[in-house]
Design a protein around this motif. Structure first.
Motif, PDB file in Angstrom:
ATOM      1  N   GLY A   6      22.570  49.500  42.944  1.00 36.72           N
ATOM      2  CA  GLY A   6      22.722  51.431  42.592  1.00 36.72           C
ATOM      3  C   GLY A   6      23.607  50.821  43.224  1.00 36.72           C
ATOM      4  N   GLY A   7      23.913  49.932  44.101  1.00 37.40           N
ATOM      5  CA  GLY A   7      25.289  49.874  45.018  1.00 37.40           C
ATOM      6  C   GLY A   7      26.357  49.383  44.651  1.00 37.40           C
ATOM      7  N   TRP A   8      27.296  49.179  45.639  1.00 38.65           N
ATOM      8  CA  TRP A   8      28.875  48.950  45.035  1.00 38.65           C
ATOM      9  C   TRP A   8      28.976  48.226  46.063  1.00 38.65           C
ATOM     10  CZ3 TRP A   8      31.467  48.234  40.563  1.00 38.65           C
ATOM     11  CH2 TRP A   8      30.989  48.910  39.593  1.00 38.65           C
ATOM     12  N   ALA A   9      29.522  46.821  46.314  1.00 39.06           N
ATOM     13  CA  ALA A   9      29.604  45.748  47.520  1.00 39.06           C
ATOM     14  C   ALA A   9      31.024  45.566  48.043  1.00 39.06           C
ATOM     15  CB  ALA A   9      29.050  44.156  47.273  1.00 39.06           C
ATOM     16  N   GLY A  10      31.776  45.939  48.972  1.00 38.74           N
ATOM     17  CA  GLY A  10      33.390  46.076  49.077  1.00 38.74           C
ATOM     18  C   GLY A  10      33.291  45.318  50.094  1.00 38.74           C
ATOM     19  N   HIS A  11      34.693  45.048  50.808  1.00 38.46           N
ATOM     20  CA  HIS A  11      35.174  44.638  51.932  1.00 38.46           C
ATOM     21  C   HIS A  11      35.998  44.495  52.290  1.00 38.46           C
ATOM     22  CE1 HIS A  11      36.869  40.833  49.596  1.00 38.46           C
ATOM     23  NE2 HIS A  11      37.059  40.719  50.621  1.00 38.46           N
ATOM     24  N   VAL A  12      36.664  44.578  53.151  1.00 34.60           N
ATOM     25  CA  VAL A  12      38.196  45.716  53.804  1.00 34.60           C
ATOM     26  C   VAL A  12      39.167  43.857  54.027  1.00 34.60           C
ATOM     27  CG1 VAL A  12      39.595  46.760  56.145  1.00 34.60           C
ATOM     28  CG2 VAL A  12      37.285  47.288  55.147  1.00 34.60           C
ATOM     29  N   CYS A  13      40.552  43.864  53.508  1.00 33.05           N
ATOM     30  CA  CYS A  13      40.672  42.839  53.629  1.00 33.05           C
ATOM     31  C   CYS A  13      42.491  43.257  53.769  1.00 33.05           C
ATOM     32  CB  CYS A  13      40.547  42.105  52.144  1.00 33.05           C
ATOM     33  SG  CYS A  13      40.870  41.854  50.840  1.00 33.05           S
ATOM     34  N   LEU A  14      43.019  42.395  54.279  1.00 27.83           N
ATOM     35  CA  LEU A  14      44.626  41.804  54.288  1.00 27.83           C
ATOM     36  C   LEU A  14      45.468  40.908  52.958  1.00 27.83           C
ATOM     37  CD1 LEU A  14      45.561  41.923  57.460  1.00 27.83           C
ATOM     38  CD2 LEU A  14      45.413  43.847  55.998  1.00 27.83           C
ATOM     39  N   PRO A  15      45.612  41.311  51.577  1.00 27.73           N
ATOM     40  CA  PRO A  15      46.111  40.698  50.793  1.00 27.73           C
ATOM     41  C   PRO A  15      47.333  39.496  51.656  1.00 27.73           C
ATOM     42  CG  PRO A  15      47.349  42.778  50.684  1.00 27.73           C
ATOM     43  CD  PRO A  15      46.488  43.121  51.449  1.00 27.73           C
ATOM     44  N   VAL A  16      47.384  38.740  50.783  1.00 31.44           N
ATOM     45  CA  VAL A  16      48.616  37.330  51.379  1.00 31.44           C
ATOM     46  C   VAL A  16      49.250  37.238  50.319  1.00 31.44           C
ATOM     47  CG1 VAL A  16      48.464  34.701  52.170  1.00 31.44           C
ATOM     48  CG2 VAL A  16      46.747  36.317  52.679  1.00 31.44           C
ATOM     49  N   GLY A  17      50.701  37.311  50.309  1.00 35.71           N
ATOM     50  CA  GLY A  17      51.672  36.652  50.144  1.00 35.71           C
ATOM     51  C   GLY A  17      52.648  36.035  50.107  1.00 35.71           C
ATOM     52  N   GLY A  18      54.444  35.927  49.403  1.00 29.86           N
ATOM     53  CA  GLY A  18      55.390  34.892  50.117  1.00 29.86           C
ATOM     54  C   GLY A  18      54.749  33.590  50.350  1.00 29.86           C
ATOM     55  N   ALA A  19      55.624  33.413  51.912  1.00 29.81           N
ATOM     56  CA  ALA A  19      54.884  32.105  52.166  1.00 29.81           C
ATOM     57  C   ALA A  19      54.263  32.023  52.162  1.00 29.81           C
ATOM     58  CB  ALA A  19      55.945  32.104  53.828  1.00 29.81           C
ATOM     59  N   ALA A  20      53.458  33.157  52.963  1.00 25.33           N
ATOM     60  CA  ALA A  20      51.863  32.827  53.120  1.00 25.33           C
ATOM     61  C   ALA A  20      51.156  32.407  52.654  1.00 25.33           C
ATOM     62  CB  ALA A  20      51.233  34.463  54.668  1.00 25.33           C
ATOM     63  N   ARG A  21      51.256  33.342  51.717  1.00 23.18           N
ATOM     64  CA  ARG A  21      50.350  32.394  50.409  1.00 23.18           C
ATOM     65  C   ARG A  21      50.605  31.197  49.975  1.00 23.18           C
ATOM     66  NH1 ARG A  21      48.867  35.534  44.756  1.00 23.18           N
ATOM     67  NH2 ARG A  21      47.932  34.214  43.714  1.00 23.18           N
ATOM     68  N   ARG A  22      51.500  30.403  50.208  1.00 19.94           N
ATOM     69  CA  ARG A  22      51.572  29.109  50.030  1.00 19.94           C
ATOM     70  C   ARG A  22      51.172  28.197  51.085  1.00 19.94           C
ATOM     71  NH1 ARG A  22      56.485  31.629  48.522  1.00 19.94           N
ATOM     72  NH2 ARG A  22      57.232  30.942  50.423  1.00 19.94           N
ATOM     73  N   GLU A  23      50.905  28.265  52.213  1.00 19.50           N
ATOM     74  CA  GLU A  23      50.502  27.986  52.895  1.00 19.50           C
ATOM     75  C   GLU A  23      49.391  28.502  52.961  1.00 19.50           C
ATOM     76  OE1 GLU A  23      52.242  29.221  57.265  1.00 19.50           O
ATOM     77  OE2 GLU A  23      53.989  28.676  56.139  1.00 19.50           O
ATOM     78  N   LEU A  24      48.471  29.474  52.682  1.00 19.92           N
ATOM     79  CA  LEU A  24      47.215  29.161  52.085  1.00 19.92           C
ATOM     80  C   LEU A  24      46.498  28.586  51.293  1.00 19.92           C
ATOM     81  CD1 LEU A  24      44.586  31.502  53.079  1.00 19.92           C
ATOM     82  CD2 LEU A  24      44.614  32.156  51.339  1.00 19.92           C
ATOM     83  N   ALA A  25      47.538  28.243  50.122  1.00 21.10           N
ATOM     84  CA  ALA A  25      47.414  27.402  49.137  1.00 21.10           C
ATOM     85  C   ALA A  25      47.564  26.535  49.773  1.00 21.10           C
ATOM     86  CB  ALA A  25      47.909  27.881  47.997  1.00 21.10           C
TER      87      ALA A  25
END
Length: 118
Positions: A6-25
């Protein structure tokens, strides 16, 4: 996140893109090497939408979602971009049970060494 009792789960997050995305990968690949033998069938998937979670999951009823989103958007509307530096990286395995994965999901956590106040 999906619908639960009966409810929805969520969270607050920041998307990661560009060079940071490659580093995270790259961090993800290193972690996959560490946990690969223990992960389900040795399969480790890269996130389709890498992100940095700012909150733990929280639950709201469907009729509350729009109001929660508006309040969050208003709270961050005037925040300027900021840098974040990460330190130690840890991996965690979920405890199993509901939500899929059955104890086979791993999570990567990194200490914030710089920019935590921002």
């Amino acid at each position: 996140m999906g619908h639960v009792r009966g409810g929805w789960a969520g969270h607050v997050c920041l998307p990661v893109g560009g060079a940071a995305r490659r580093e995270l990968a790259a961090v993800g690949r290193v972690c996959a090497e560490v946990v690969g033998d223990e992960a389900a069938g040795g399969v480790v998937e890269e996130l389709a939408e890498p992100h940095i979670s700012l909150t733990r999951p929280f639950y709201v009823q469907e009729h509350q979602i729009a109001g929660v989103v508006r309040a969050l958007e208003a709270a961050v509307a005037d925040i300027s971009p900021f840098a974040v530096g990460f330190g130690a990286v840890s991996t965690y395995r979920n405890s199993g049970g509901g939500g899929g994965g059955g104890g086979r999901r791993w999570f990567v956590a990194a200490d914030v060494d710089a920019g935590a106040a921002a």
